[in-house]
Design a protein around this motif. Structure first.
Motif, PDB file in Angstrom:
ATOM      1  N   ARG A 219       0.841  -1.205   0.000  1.00  0.00           N
ATOM      2  CA  ARG A 219       0.000   0.000   0.000  1.00  0.00           C
ATOM      3  C   ARG A 219       0.876   1.255   0.000  1.00  0.00           C
ATOM      4  O   ARG A 219       0.686   2.178  -0.785  1.00  0.00           O
ATOM      5  CB  ARG A 219      -0.907  -0.022   1.238  1.00  0.00           C
ATOM      6  N   VAL A 222       2.799   1.857  -3.348  1.00  0.00           N
ATOM      7  CA  VAL A 222       1.957   2.367  -4.430  1.00  0.00           C
ATOM      8  C   VAL A 222       1.605   3.828  -4.166  1.00  0.00           C
ATOM      9  O   VAL A 222       1.618   4.665  -5.068  1.00  0.00           O
ATOM     10  CB  VAL A 222       0.682   1.499  -4.596  1.00  0.00           C
ATOM     11  N   GLU A 281      -2.841  -1.069  -6.917  1.00  0.00           N
ATOM     12  CA  GLU A 281      -2.694  -1.696  -5.607  1.00  0.00           C
ATOM     13  C   GLU A 281      -3.482  -2.993  -5.543  1.00  0.00           C
ATOM     14  O   GLU A 281      -2.987  -4.013  -5.069  1.00  0.00           O
ATOM     15  CB  GLU A 281      -3.135  -0.770  -4.472  1.00  0.00           C
TER      16      GLU A 281
END
Ligand code: TRP
Length: 336
Positions: A219, A222, A281
């Motif tokens: 997470r 990205v 993601e």
């Protein structure tokens, strides 16, 4: 490619593998193992060519890279995974090959040149490092490999290997013994950019996403990923080229049509970075979750992984020994 093809490939054991390795070569290796015979080498000896003294690092990463292989789906029932330093036939072959390459040719090898620059060696290069292309030629030819699935930085190694093959075959009176190999480099994502937009994902640049990254690390990566610095408002037209999010969507997203629509929309304006990052993601989480899980499962039983490596190494050693004895016989080194 046919079922007659033989695959030999491998990685230095200097660190865990990352997404760049995944698109560059691991993905191909997983596909190839169903079609041909495949050998995967954990290159601990090559790792030492610029790591003398860092013994623990090189040793520990033998297990880490093996876990990466297993995690992405290399199946030890189909592929032979083995430890380079435990196949001394490779070292012996390399010692003969060293007589078929010149120092100036080694110094002109583009990969070696880059690596010397990266490490700041100038003229103080460990001799083993300068000559590792001959050792890599031994790795490849010992198995009579015809295909070597690797990242594009390894292409010069295969070219130099093939030169050695031709020289050796021409130097003996017997029928040709060594076999030329082809590099197999993926069409898309041959060179995955780092998450910071630098040309290449590489550990030394600190811009990687490892195969064992947690959901949170994915997470974060990205979120931080480089896009188009001039795309300030959602309504602005955006640039797709050099935009890391799109490079990754090209490399990883299974829906090519969707990626194409996103690109068109982004170029026109009206598509925000958050949206393209959400798509990315999602697909990275989906790709890496099972890899991470499989890795954790194998990591719970390192003894079982070592037992698998022991078996693979024994098998690899038998094959390398046959080639070495053919090479020696062709040179007349078969006295009795
Ligand atoms: N040079 C490769 C790397 O840097 C590792 C390697 C060693 C290799 N021997 C090989 C790759 C033979 C392909 C074929 O990771």
């Amino acid at each position: 490619m046919t079922s007659q093809d033989i695959i030999l490939t491998g990685d230095r054991t200097t660190g865990s593998l990352h997404l760049g390795h995944y698109v560059g070569s691991l993905r191909n290796r997983v596909l190839l193992q169903d079609r041909c015979q495949q050998f995967l080498l954990l290159a601990d000896a090559q790792a030492l060519t610029d790591n003398m003294g860092n013994y623990l690092k090189v040793r520990d990463n033998v297990l880490q890279v093996a876990l990466d292989y297993l995690a992405v789906g290399i199946d030890p029932a189909k592929s032979t995974i083995f430890i380079q330093s435990l196949v001394p036939e490779l070292t012996e072959l390399a010692s003969y090959y060293l007589n078929l390459v010149t120092v100036s040719r080694l110094e002109r090898n583009p990969t070696i040149k880059d690596e010397i620059k990266q490490r700041g060696y100038e003229r103080d290069i460990p001799a083993g490092f300068l000559t590792y292309p001959a050792a890599q030629a031994a790795d490849i030819t010992a198995f009579k490999a015809t295909i070597v699935p690797v990242g594009e930085d390894q292409i010069p190694m295969i070219e130099q290997t093939n030169e050695i093959v031709r020289r050796f075959n021409a130097s003996v009176e017997t029928a040709p013994i060594l076999v030329e190999a082809k590099a197999m480099v993926p069409e898309v994502g041959a060179r995955l950019p780092g998450i910071d937009g630098k040309a290449k994902m590489s550990k030394s640049l600190g811009n990687t996403l490892t195969l064992s990254a947690s959901a949170d690390e994915i997470r974060q990566a990205v979120k931080m990923m480089y896009t188009d610095p001039n795309h300030l408002r959602v309504s602005d037209p955006g640039q797709v080229e050099g935009n890391v999010v799109f490079s990754y969507l090209d490399a990883f997203h299974p829906n090519i049509e969707l990626v194409k629509r996103l690109k068109d929309h982004y170029r026109l304006g009206g598509l925000g970075d958050t949206v393209i990052k959400q798509h990315l993601e999602e697909c990275l989480q989906e790709l890496l979750a099972p890899i991470r899980q499989r890795r954790e499962e194998y990591a719970r039983d390192p003894a079982a992984v070592l037992a698998m490596l022991k078996e693979g190494t024994a098998r690899a050693r038998q094959v390398a020994a046959v080639t070495l004895s053919e090479v020696k016989a062709a040179m007349g080194l078969n006295y009795y």
